[in-house]
Design a protein around this motif. Structure first.
Motif, PDB file in Angstrom:
ATOM      1  N   LEU A  29       6.267  29.093  44.964  1.00  0.00           N
ATOM      2  CA  LEU A  29       6.632  28.742  46.341  1.00  0.00           C
ATOM      3  C   LEU A  29       6.967  29.992  47.150  1.00  0.00           C
ATOM      4  CD1 LEU A  29       8.992  25.731  45.493  1.00  0.00           C
ATOM      5  CD2 LEU A  29       6.579  25.656  46.137  1.00  0.00           C
ATOM      6  N   ASP A  30       6.860  29.845  48.472  1.00  0.00           N
ATOM      7  CA  ASP A  30       7.307  30.928  49.354  1.00  0.00           C
ATOM      8  C   ASP A  30       8.776  30.751  49.707  1.00  0.00           C
ATOM      9  OD1 ASP A  30       4.683  32.281  49.918  1.00  0.00           O
ATOM     10  OD2 ASP A  30       4.216  30.194  50.418  1.00  0.00           O
ATOM     11  N   LEU A  31       9.188  29.485  49.736  1.00  0.00           N
ATOM     12  CA  LEU A  31      10.563  29.180  50.149  1.00  0.00           C
ATOM     13  C   LEU A  31      10.976  27.896  49.448  1.00  0.00           C
ATOM     14  CD1 LEU A  31      12.776  29.886  52.405  1.00  0.00           C
ATOM     15  CD2 LEU A  31      11.615  28.197  53.803  1.00  0.00           C
ATOM     16  N   ILE A  32      12.244  27.825  49.041  1.00  0.00           N
ATOM     17  CA  ILE A  32      12.736  26.565  48.470  1.00  0.00           C
ATOM     18  C   ILE A  32      14.060  26.196  49.119  1.00  0.00           C
ATOM     19  CG2 ILE A  32      13.916  27.565  46.441  1.00  0.00           C
ATOM     20  CD1 ILE A  32      12.549  25.076  44.898  1.00  0.00           C
ATOM     21  N   HIS A  44      18.609  17.410  61.361  1.00  0.00           N
ATOM     22  CA  HIS A  44      17.856  17.923  62.517  1.00  0.00           C
ATOM     23  C   HIS A  44      18.028  19.443  62.618  1.00  0.00           C
ATOM     24  CE1 HIS A  44      16.293  17.978  66.608  1.00  0.00           C
ATOM     25  NE2 HIS A  44      17.394  18.552  67.025  1.00  0.00           N
ATOM     26  N   GLU A  45      19.283  19.896  62.516  1.00  0.00           N
ATOM     27  CA  GLU A  45      19.547  21.335  62.598  1.00  0.00           C
ATOM     28  C   GLU A  45      18.965  22.054  61.378  1.00  0.00           C
ATOM     29  OE1 GLU A  45      23.411  22.628  63.739  1.00  0.00           O
ATOM     30  OE2 GLU A  45      22.775  24.707  63.610  1.00  0.00           O
ATOM     31  N   LEU A  46      19.129  21.449  60.196  1.00  0.00           N
ATOM     32  CA  LEU A  46      18.594  22.088  58.989  1.00  0.00           C
ATOM     33  C   LEU A  46      17.068  22.227  59.089  1.00  0.00           C
ATOM     34  CD1 LEU A  46      18.906  23.272  56.172  1.00  0.00           C
ATOM     35  CD2 LEU A  46      18.876  20.947  55.243  1.00  0.00           C
ATOM     36  N   ALA A  47      16.436  21.219  59.663  1.00  0.00           N
ATOM     37  CA  ALA A  47      14.972  21.278  59.814  1.00  0.00           C
ATOM     38  C   ALA A  47      14.584  22.526  60.608  1.00  0.00           C
ATOM     39  CB  ALA A  47      14.473  20.017  60.513  1.00  0.00           C
ATOM     40  N   HIS A  48      15.318  22.780  61.692  1.00  0.00           N
ATOM     41  CA  HIS A  48      15.006  23.974  62.494  1.00  0.00           C
ATOM     42  C   HIS A  48      15.301  25.249  61.715  1.00  0.00           C
ATOM     43  CE1 HIS A  48      13.609  22.412  66.331  1.00  0.00           C
ATOM     44  NE2 HIS A  48      14.438  21.418  66.160  1.00  0.00           N
ATOM     45  N   ARG A  49      16.371  25.247  60.906  1.00  0.00           N
ATOM     46  CA  ARG A  49      16.684  26.447  60.117  1.00  0.00           C
ATOM     47  C   ARG A  49      15.574  26.720  59.092  1.00  0.00           C
ATOM     48  NH1 ARG A  49      22.267  27.754  61.118  1.00  0.00           N
ATOM     49  NH2 ARG A  49      22.064  29.469  59.647  1.00  0.00           N
ATOM     50  N   ILE A  50      15.014  25.656  58.518  1.00  0.00           N
ATOM     51  CA  ILE A  50      13.925  25.831  57.555  1.00  0.00           C
ATOM     52  C   ILE A  50      12.692  26.407  58.265  1.00  0.00           C
ATOM     53  CG2 ILE A  50      12.326  24.580  56.020  1.00  0.00           C
ATOM     54  CD1 ILE A  50      14.724  22.575  55.541  1.00  0.00           C
ATOM     55  N   LEU A  51      12.401  25.884  59.460  1.00  0.00           N
ATOM     56  CA  LEU A  51      11.243  26.408  60.201  1.00  0.00           C
ATOM     57  C   LEU A  51      11.481  27.865  60.610  1.00  0.00           C
ATOM     58  CD1 LEU A  51      10.268  23.327  62.415  1.00  0.00           C
ATOM     59  CD2 LEU A  51       9.299  24.046  60.231  1.00  0.00           C
ATOM     60  N   ASP A  52      12.718  28.190  60.984  1.00  0.00           N
ATOM     61  CA  ASP A  52      13.048  29.596  61.287  1.00  0.00           C
ATOM     62  C   ASP A  52      12.771  30.467  60.060  1.00  0.00           C
ATOM     63  OD1 ASP A  52      13.928  28.847  63.791  1.00  0.00           O
ATOM     64  OD2 ASP A  52      16.066  28.916  63.286  1.00  0.00           O
ATOM     65  N   ALA A  53      13.179  29.950  58.877  1.00  0.00           N
ATOM     66  CA  ALA A  53      12.988  30.728  57.640  1.00  0.00           C
ATOM     67  C   ALA A  53      11.498  30.902  57.329  1.00  0.00           C
ATOM     68  CB  ALA A  53      13.701  30.041  56.479  1.00  0.00           C
ATOM     69  N   VAL A  54      10.700  29.891  57.627  1.00  0.00           N
ATOM     70  CA  VAL A  54       9.232  30.010  57.416  1.00  0.00           C
ATOM     71  C   VAL A  54       8.694  31.142  58.284  1.00  0.00           C
ATOM     72  CG1 VAL A  54       7.016  28.865  57.860  1.00  0.00           C
ATOM     73  CG2 VAL A  54       8.850  27.614  56.709  1.00  0.00           C
ATOM     74  N   LEU A  55       9.150  31.188  59.543  1.00  0.00           N
ATOM     75  CA  LEU A  55       8.638  32.218  60.460  1.00  0.00           C
ATOM     76  C   LEU A  55       9.118  33.619  60.053  1.00  0.00           C
ATOM     77  CD1 LEU A  55       8.891  30.559  63.992  1.00  0.00           C
ATOM     78  CD2 LEU A  55       6.889  30.807  62.518  1.00  0.00           C
ATOM     79  N   SER A  56      10.255  33.675  59.373  1.00  0.00           N
ATOM     80  CA  SER A  56      10.779  35.016  59.039  1.00  0.00           C
ATOM     81  C   SER A  56      10.379  35.474  57.629  1.00  0.00           C
ATOM     82  CB  SER A  56      12.294  35.045  59.210  1.00  0.00           C
ATOM     83  OG  SER A  56      12.881  34.381  58.112  1.00  0.00           O
ATOM     84  N   LEU A  57       9.464  34.733  56.969  1.00  0.00           N
ATOM     85  CA  LEU A  57       9.023  35.180  55.638  1.00  0.00           C
ATOM     86  C   LEU A  57       8.325  36.534  55.745  1.00  0.00           C
ATOM     87  CD1 LEU A  57       7.573  31.859  54.160  1.00  0.00           C
ATOM     88  CD2 LEU A  57       9.411  33.214  53.134  1.00  0.00           C
ATOM     89  N   PRO A  58       8.588  37.433  54.801  1.00  0.00           N
ATOM     90  CA  PRO A  58       7.945  38.746  54.905  1.00  0.00           C
ATOM     91  C   PRO A  58       6.440  38.665  54.640  1.00  0.00           C
ATOM     92  CG  PRO A  58       9.266  38.594  52.899  1.00  0.00           C
ATOM     93  CD  PRO A  58       9.481  37.328  53.648  1.00  0.00           C
TER      94      PRO A  58
END
Ligand code: CTP
Length: 424
Positions: free
Chosen positions: A370-373, A410-424
């Motif tokens: 996985l890239d993120l869990i 709802h907030e966690l969903a946005h945090r997960i999407l933020d983390a997807v965008l910040s993957l190296p």
């Protein structure tokens, strides 16, 4: 006024710096617009209110002037004092730029126009492009998104004329929210109630949030799977689907093309996404594996069954049958069955644990490539299945590990999407 347990908006969709023009029309629900105005301001928005003449028979402009600190727009033509219309007492707030017509000044400064409540009459005027008062002229002049929040008697909402007007507006990409169902001011019961304030907030914040997933195809799985024992019985789990639904709404609001593959839940379908209902883990696997090559981001939020009855009965198993032994077989692990990845494809998994959270999640991250869990401890209060909140730890393939506090899904969903965008 109804009080609810209000969950603040996710930072990604807070309304700070946004100007919202709140149009209030002649509906008994006009008083609810006062609470909505307050709520929008609490979330950081500047609120400018425009009222129709009929709305002023239900609530005085002074209420909104006092709440928002700005004059209320009531008339198409500026008064000699330069106020926006003639809405009662003067405001101590900053004067509007009134060297142009009020509707143009308001239209130019608005990030969004929300007409809440919108009467059947207002919906008809908007559908036909009439502009005989400040609010309707403003809608025609504005380039920002327009959201219509109808509130009317049930018989009116279902009238063919209103249905046709709503269709026209939606075809023009005006967001028309669905009114709530329940007791109406007339004493009837039906659809026509002013929607829940949280739902209006979510729709407004969704319309305004950054479109940083535009052009990305996001595949999300959600809910439980059901594995049949016989035609009427099944093995399943406690997943409600709420986390996957929150992710779907967040990704859609951020501009993604979303496909939601979901097991059986009691949640209403999410508008403007492709919804693929499935029942068993095998059905979910087929959908995900087939769709994966055309996907940029896969988020496996579903609680997929790990075992299924090895020999489901063709007919209903009768009560007297000896059922002391139930033979199970493992299902396929969908994440391990994915076809070869294209460069840049992102795969996000969840880890539902009841102990040893980080170590077990790290193991799954590695094992399932996985890239993120997103790791949840199901034993923590407010986290896991069925709740509206969650407490998660995000771990990524670069070794980063971020423990998040308890927050709305709802907030966690946005945090997960933020983390997807910040993957190296
Ligand atoms: N998952 C999957 N296919 C399965 C089971 C799980 O793709 N048959 C996915 C889930 O959607 C989740 C991740 O794998 O994103 C981890 O699921 P989880 O239930 O936490 O772990 P399991 O791999 O099932 O292992 P265990 O139940 O032993 O903890």
């Amino acid at each position: 006024m109804k009080t609810t347990n209000r969950v603040p908006l996710a930072p990604a969709v807070r309304l700070t710096g946004k100007t919202i023009v709140l149009g209030v029309t002649g509906s008994i629900a006009a008083y609810k617009a006062a609470s909505l105005a307050r709520r929008l301001m609490t979330e950081g928005a500047t609120v400018r209110v425009v009222m129709t003449h009929t709305a002023q028979r239900f609530v005085a402009p002074l209420t909104f002037e006092a709440l928002t600190g700005h004059p209320v727009g009531t008339d198409l033509f500026p008064s000699s004092s330069g106020e926006v219309g003639a809405g009662g007492a003067r405001s101590a707030g900053p004067p509007p730029a009134m060297n142009v017509m009020p509707h143009l000044a308001l239209a130019g400064g608005a990030d969004l126009i929300a007409i809440a409540p919108a009467s059947a009459h207002c919906v008809a005027k908007l559908a036909h492009g009439l502009a005989d008062d400040l609010l309707t002229a403003l809608v025609l002049a504005a380039e920002c998104p327009v959201m219509v929040v109808p509130a009317m008697d049930g018989g009116m909402w279902t009238h063919p004329a209103v249905r046709a007007n709503v269709r026209t507006l939606r075809q023009r990409r005006v967001a028309v929210l669905e009114p709530g169902v329940g007791p109406l001011a007339s004493g009837r019961v039906g659809q026509g109630r002013f929607p829940d304030e949280d739902a209006i907030l979510a729709a407004i914040s969704g319309a305004l949030c950054a479109k940083d997933f535009r052009g990305r195809r996001v595949l999300i799985t959600a809910g439980p799977t059901q594995e049949p024992l016989d035609p009427v019985r099944f093995l399943s789990n406690r997943s409600s689907g709420k986390m996957g639904w929150a992710l779907t709404e967040a990704a859609r609001d951020r501009g993604a093309d979303v496909v939601l593959v979901a097991g059986p839940t009691s949640l209403a379908p999410v508008p403007n996404v492709t919804y693929v209902p499935v029942v068993t883990s095998e059905e979910m696997r087929k959908e995900v594996v087939t769709r994966f090559p055309g996907t940029d981001v896969l988020i496996m939020a579903a609680a997929v069954a790990d075992f299924r009855p090895a020999r489901p009965a063709r007919g209903k198993v009768p009560k007297g049958r000896d059922v002391r032994m139930l033979a199970l077989e493992p299902t396929k692990d969908i994440l391990k069955e994915l076809p070869l990845r294209r460069a840049g494809q992102v795969v996000v998994g969840f880890a539902a644990e009841t102990g040893d959270l980080v170590a077990r999640a790290r193991g799954k991250l590695r094992d399932k490539a996985l890239d993120l869990i997103v790791a949840n401890d199901l034993t923590e209060p407010g986290a896991g299945f069925g709740t509206d909140t969650n407490r998660a730890t995000l771990l990524d393939r670069a070794g980063r590990c971020e423990g998040l506090p308890l927050m709305s899904k709802h907030e966690l969903a946005h945090r997960i999407l933020d983390a997807v965008l910040s993957l190296p």
